[in-house]
Write a protein that holds these residues in place. Structure first.
Motif, PDB file in Angstrom:
ATOM      1  N   THR A 379       0.824  -1.096   0.004  1.00  0.00           N
ATOM      2  CA  THR A 379      -0.114  -0.044  -0.134  1.00  0.00           C
ATOM      3  C   THR A 379       0.969   1.337   0.139  1.00  0.00           C
ATOM      4  O   THR A 379       1.864   1.467   0.750  1.00  0.00           O
ATOM      5  CB  THR A 379      -0.848   0.229   1.314  1.00  0.00           C
ATOM      6  N   ALA A 380       0.466   2.134  -0.883  1.00  0.00           N
ATOM      7  CA  ALA A 380       1.198   3.450  -1.025  1.00  0.00           C
ATOM      8  C   ALA A 380       0.419   4.313  -1.673  1.00  0.00           C
ATOM      9  O   ALA A 380       0.428   4.850  -2.538  1.00  0.00           O
ATOM     10  CB  ALA A 380       2.495   3.222  -2.065  1.00  0.00           C
ATOM     11  N   GLN A 381      -0.433   4.963  -0.597  1.00  0.00           N
ATOM     12  CA  GLN A 381      -1.539   5.712  -1.078  1.00  0.00           C
ATOM     13  C   GLN A 381      -1.601   7.265  -0.442  1.00  0.00           C
ATOM     14  O   GLN A 381      -2.637   7.976  -0.488  1.00  0.00           O
ATOM     15  CB  GLN A 381      -2.847   5.111  -0.727  1.00  0.00           C
ATOM     16  N   GLU A 382      -0.378   7.611   0.042  1.00  0.00           N
ATOM     17  CA  GLU A 382      -0.344   8.959   0.772  1.00  0.00           C
ATOM     18  C   GLU A 382       1.132   9.679   0.454  1.00  0.00           C
ATOM     19  O   GLU A 382       2.058   9.809   1.148  1.00  0.00           O
ATOM     20  CB  GLU A 382      -0.350   8.828   2.416  1.00  0.00           C
ATOM     21  N   PRO A 383       1.093   9.824  -0.955  1.00  0.00           N
ATOM     22  CA  PRO A 383       2.457  10.640  -1.306  1.00  0.00           C
ATOM     23  C   PRO A 383       2.582  11.843  -0.754  1.00  0.00           C
ATOM     24  O   PRO A 383       3.642  12.364  -0.518  1.00  0.00           O
ATOM     25  CB  PRO A 383       2.269  11.082  -2.877  1.00  0.00           C
ATOM     26  N   PRO A 537      -3.803  12.765   7.083  1.00  0.00           N
ATOM     27  CA  PRO A 537      -4.655  12.860   6.211  1.00  0.00           C
ATOM     28  C   PRO A 537      -4.255  13.863   4.961  1.00  0.00           C
ATOM     29  O   PRO A 537      -3.271  14.550   5.216  1.00  0.00           O
ATOM     30  CB  PRO A 537      -5.915  13.266   6.874  1.00  0.00           C
ATOM     31  N   PHE A 538      -5.090  13.714   3.850  1.00  0.00           N
ATOM     32  CA  PHE A 538      -4.703  14.882   2.703  1.00  0.00           C
ATOM     33  C   PHE A 538      -4.863  16.274   3.308  1.00  0.00           C
ATOM     34  O   PHE A 538      -5.671  16.661   4.250  1.00  0.00           O
ATOM     35  CB  PHE A 538      -5.603  14.727   1.663  1.00  0.00           C
ATOM     36  N   PRO A 539      -3.794  17.164   2.822  1.00  0.00           N
ATOM     37  CA  PRO A 539      -3.751  18.559   3.570  1.00  0.00           C
ATOM     38  C   PRO A 539      -5.080  19.287   3.431  1.00  0.00           C
ATOM     39  O   PRO A 539      -5.843  19.134   2.450  1.00  0.00           O
ATOM     40  CB  PRO A 539      -2.734  19.346   2.474  1.00  0.00           C
ATOM     41  N   SER A 540      -5.716  19.884   4.607  1.00  0.00           N
ATOM     42  CA  SER A 540      -6.886  20.301   4.382  1.00  0.00           C
ATOM     43  C   SER A 540      -6.935  21.739   3.884  1.00  0.00           C
ATOM     44  O   SER A 540      -8.146  22.230   3.408  1.00  0.00           O
ATOM     45  CB  SER A 540      -7.294  20.650   6.078  1.00  0.00           C
ATOM     46  N   ASN A 541      -5.747  22.059   3.331  1.00  0.00           N
ATOM     47  CA  ASN A 541      -5.492  23.432   2.495  1.00  0.00           C
ATOM     48  C   ASN A 541      -4.564  22.875   1.460  1.00  0.00           C
ATOM     49  O   ASN A 541      -3.475  23.122   1.719  1.00  0.00           O
ATOM     50  CB  ASN A 541      -5.282  24.482   3.385  1.00  0.00           C
ATOM     51  N   TYR A 542      -5.351  22.945   0.256  1.00  0.00           N
ATOM     52  CA  TYR A 542      -4.366  22.481  -0.947  1.00  0.00           C
ATOM     53  C   TYR A 542      -4.716  23.385  -2.130  1.00  0.00           C
ATOM     54  O   TYR A 542      -5.606  23.414  -2.408  1.00  0.00           O
ATOM     55  CB  TYR A 542      -4.815  20.892  -1.237  1.00  0.00           C
ATOM     56  N   LYS A 543      -3.480  23.939  -2.636  1.00  0.00           N
ATOM     57  CA  LYS A 543      -3.464  24.489  -3.961  1.00  0.00           C
ATOM     58  C   LYS A 543      -2.712  23.844  -4.992  1.00  0.00           C
ATOM     59  O   LYS A 543      -1.490  23.364  -4.732  1.00  0.00           O
ATOM     60  CB  LYS A 543      -2.917  25.862  -3.612  1.00  0.00           C
ATOM     61  N   ASN A 606      -9.078  14.078   0.386  1.00  0.00           N
ATOM     62  CA  ASN A 606      -9.550  13.085   1.303  1.00  0.00           C
ATOM     63  C   ASN A 606     -11.135  12.779   0.922  1.00  0.00           C
ATOM     64  O   ASN A 606     -11.747  13.546   0.433  1.00  0.00           O
ATOM     65  CB  ASN A 606      -9.599  13.687   2.653  1.00  0.00           C
ATOM     66  N   PHE A 607     -11.314  11.574   1.191  1.00  0.00           N
ATOM     67  CA  PHE A 607     -12.789  11.217   1.059  1.00  0.00           C
ATOM     68  C   PHE A 607     -13.678  11.502   2.346  1.00  0.00           C
ATOM     69  O   PHE A 607     -14.875  12.002   2.212  1.00  0.00           O
ATOM     70  CB  PHE A 607     -13.054   9.711   0.972  1.00  0.00           C
TER      71      PHE A 607
END
Length: 761
Positions: A379-383, A537-543, A606-607
């Protein structure tokens, strides 16, 4: 005579001890037979009862650590220890993991090459694609990306794969996303799209001998000339695939070993070395056709089937072709997934004469909430965090791949263990021997497909007799895995003390849910790196402003295309702020086996965008009702993006939040979708199909002009801004409560996106 473990060597090589037992003393029994202790560890002796009721201790190799004293003293110590075992069922000292003093069934098996060998082994591999399963892998930063690749491909390190099978991208949805074609249109060629070229080169860099296979899951629309079928015009299809093979060699110096294509077309383009696997789906009707058509029979090298359930069909055997499980596994990569993989790696040959098994998929490097989440060997799902996990199937793979190579041969054995489970034995023909044993139980080895008939596995003793050229083997290296389904503390790919072979035989006590490799090779290694960073988690503020002139890949990081293809684009006609953009480039519905949506869509993020504890406490202090709504009604999120509609009259684009579906289920996707159209209207819908209309009206948007869309979802309410000004508000959106952010288009049409920003709380 049944035997049981007695984990201690007690005498010197060649010595026999007679330990008197009272005649009436009852030895333990199993199924009515006397159960005798067996010495293991370095001694490998057997204890039995002779006609005078004496325990006979026969040692067949050196002395273990606890019995280094010689002479009568050692014999007396043996007697004391043996009495202890008999009275209390005790077991002492280190040795092979077994079943202690439990009652065992026993059987013998012969391994002999004197009368010829079985089929040639073709290797173990995995699939990248079918589709978009390696999408997030390319976005990992070093050193983590290279570490992941080492676990997959580096010989004698981790999985040490022999085969890499990749998708020939066709622009269509093929399970978990789309992969771009090298020819979107008939007059278009680009051999740098996507990431499969890069992945094949990385695999070859680590293992120059790895075999490469290409397979199209989907095709660009122009191949079918208006029909949703790619084979009505075989010359066109052949040209398309040959161009991919030639491009692999010309631009990347990659030699493709197998593909599904007509031999004549390959030869005409100087590709005689490329072999053909057919039909790479089902055993029939290709097997039957091969028996009837001698010309076709002469050009097909292997028959490949998907998810065969370890079984083949009579016609396939009659062809005398190589038989492959060319796509298999497809199971969540926990211990049950590892059990599934261990079972089919052996039993595909034992039951079905299949000489290669290829796992779907290589690495679970896609958003986990997409279909078949975590169905990769690792599993590699968090770059964004660098976190990855080396799952149990990696080490189950190593039991075979580190001790065999394509070109070895299977021995002619039945392969079924009498107590359940299976074994295979392979040789390089030069004196080396590898035996792989699995004892996976029914509940702990069920693959996702096909249904598994019930079976029973029990603890057992297996005695192997080595004959022919293997008779002179004196020692076998031992590698062991035990899958633990209760505590979760599995022991994976551990090297144990070597097994001593005495006069061509050795015995092994097998418990359930174990894998053993016994081999003459001493090259095996369980390698590793320091723990990767912890999951985040995926960054909550992403650009992302897409401002990159020479991107390493054609797709922007972390976007997962589900219908259509979104590529970096240089907008040379724009003199302002939108020279570098992201563009949707598929303008006709591809030919697919899955159901693409009628709209294009790319997901990101993030889902479940749940607020952090700090965010939640801060929100509670400011507005306790809003804090509760963040859990009751779902995530709060704002999605902003500049958009450019290229299609006149009926073109359109959207930004979306709380998008709940993708992959093969993309047509049923729900969420909050904010659309604008080139006719100057807008809509807010609760689904991708646009059937659940929540609000609509006029926007003033026109094609060939840049506009900024902002979608704001707070609890159960949503609002939208156009170019920074409110366009609609107070739309109720109770479901779905979570999901990805997304961008997309109304149809298969050109459109551009820039300055994407998503913020969740």
């Amino acid at each position: 005579m049944a035997t049981a473990n007695f984990n201690m060597g007690v005498c010197r090589k060649g010595r026999t001890a007679f330990l008197p037992l009272p005649a009436p003393f009852p030895l333990p029994k199993w199924r009515g037979r006397a159960l005798m202790p067996r010495l293991s560890g370095d001694c490998q002796g057997v204890v039995s009862r002779d006609t005078q009721s004496r325990a006979v201790v026969s040692c067949c190799s050196g002395v273990s650590g606890r019995c280094r004293r010689r002479g009568a003293g050692a014999m007396e110590q043996c007697a004391v220890l043996l009495w202890g075992w008999l009275l209390f069922g005790c077991s002492w000292g280190p040795g092979l993991p077994g079943v202690g003093a439990a009652a065992l069934s026993a059987a013998t098996y012969e391994l002999d090459d004197a009368y010829g060998l079985g089929r040639q082994f073709d290797g173990i591999g995995a699939v990248s694609g079918g589709g978009a399963t390696s999408r997030l892998l390319v976005n990992y930063q070093e050193p983590y990306r290279s570490q992941i690749l080492d676990y997959l491909f580096k010989p004698n390190f981790g999985a040490s794969l022999h085969i890499l099978k990749v998708e020939i991208g066709g622009d269509g949805q093929s399970t978990d996303g789309t992969e771009p074609s090298h020819m979107h249109y008939e007059n278009d060629e680009n051999y740098f799209r996507g990431y499969e070229w890069w992945l094949m080169k990385e695999a070859k860099k680590r293992n120059p001998k790895i075999k490469l296979i290409g397979l199209p899951w989907t095709f660009p629309a122009w191949i079918g000339k208006g029909e949703n079928w790619p084979y009505d015009y075989p010359d066109v299809t052949a040209y398309y695939i040959v161009s991919w093979i030639l491009g692999a060699k010309h631009y990347h110096d990659l030699d493709i070993d197998y593909v599904g294509l007509l031999r004549y077309t390959l030869d005409k383009h100087g590709l005689q070395q490329v072999r053909i696997i057919a039909s790479d789906r089902l055993w029939e009707p290709i097997s039957f056709v091969l028996l009837l058509d001698s010309e076709l029979h002469g050009v097909v090298d292997a028959i490949g089937a998907h998810y065969p359930g370890t079984k083949t069909v009579p016609n396939a055997l009659l062809t005398k072709k190589k038989l492959w499980s060319s796509e298999d596994y497809s199971t969540f990569n926990d211990e049950v997934g590892a059990g599934c993989w261990a079972r089919i790696l052996n039993q595909n040959y034992v039951n079905g004469n299949m000489t290669s098994t290829i796992a779907w998929n290589l690495v679970a490097s896609y958003y986990e909430e997409l279909p078949f989440g975590r169905c990769g060997l690792m599993t590699a799902q968090e770059p964004w965090s660098g976190h990855y996990k080396v799952e149990a199937p990696i080490w189950i793979t190593a039991h075979t791949t580190q001790f065999t190579q394509p070109g070895w041969s299977y021995l002619q054995v039945d392969g079924h263990l009498e107590g359940g489970g299976s074994f295979v034995a392979l040789t390089d023909g030069l004196g080396n021997l590898t035996i792989i044993i699995e004892t996976m139980t029914y509940n702990h080895s069920q693959c996702i497909r096909p249904p598994l008939p019930h079976f029973t596995v029990m603890p057992q003793r297996a005695t192997f007799y080595l004959k022919g050229s293997f008779y002179m083997v004196k020692t076998l290296q031992v590698w062991h895995s035990r899958l633990d389904f209760e505590s979760g503390s599995s022991n994976l790919f551990q090297q144990l003390h070597p097994v001593k072979v005495w006069k061509g035989s050795f015995s092994l006590d097998l418990n359930v849910d174990e894998v053993y490799t016994l081999t003459t090779l001493k090259t095996g290694q369980k390698c590793g790196y320091p723990e990767p960073p912890p999951p985040q988690p995926f960054p909550s503020n992403y650009k992302d402003d897409f401002n990159i002139r020479n991107p390493p890949f054609s797709e922007a990081p972390n976007f997962a295309d589900q219908t259509g293809v979104f590529e970096y684009f240089i907008n040379a006609s724009d003199p302002g702020d939108h020279v570098f953009t992201l563009r949707q480039v598929v303008v006709q519905r591809p030919i697919t086996w899955a159901s693409d949506a009628d709209q294009t869509i790319s997901l990101i993020g993030n889902f479940k965008w749940l607020p952090s504890s700090e965010q939640f406490l801060e929100l509670c202090e400011f507005d306790s009702t809003a804090a509760l709504n963040s859990f009751s009604y779902g995530v709060n999120m704002t999605v902003t993006c500049d958009i450019y509609i290229e299609k006149q009259r009926d073109g359109g684009v959207f930004v979306a939040g709380r998008v709940d579906n993708g992959g093969i289920y993309v047509r049923r996707t729900k969420g909050v979708f904010f659309w604008v159209f080139s006719d100057g209207t807008y809509r807010v819908t609760g689904d991708l199909a646009g059937e659940e209309i929540l609000m609509k009206g006029l926007s003033g948007v026109r094609d060939n002009a840049w506009h900024t869309l902002t979608l704001n979802i707070q609890g159960a309410s949503a609002s939208g801004l156009l170019n920074g000004y409110p366009l609609w508000e107070n739309v109720t959106v109770s479901q779905p409560s979570n999901g990805w952010a997304a961008i997309g288009t109304r149809s298969f049409e050109f459109a551009q996106f820039d300055n994407f920003h998503v913020e969740a709380s």
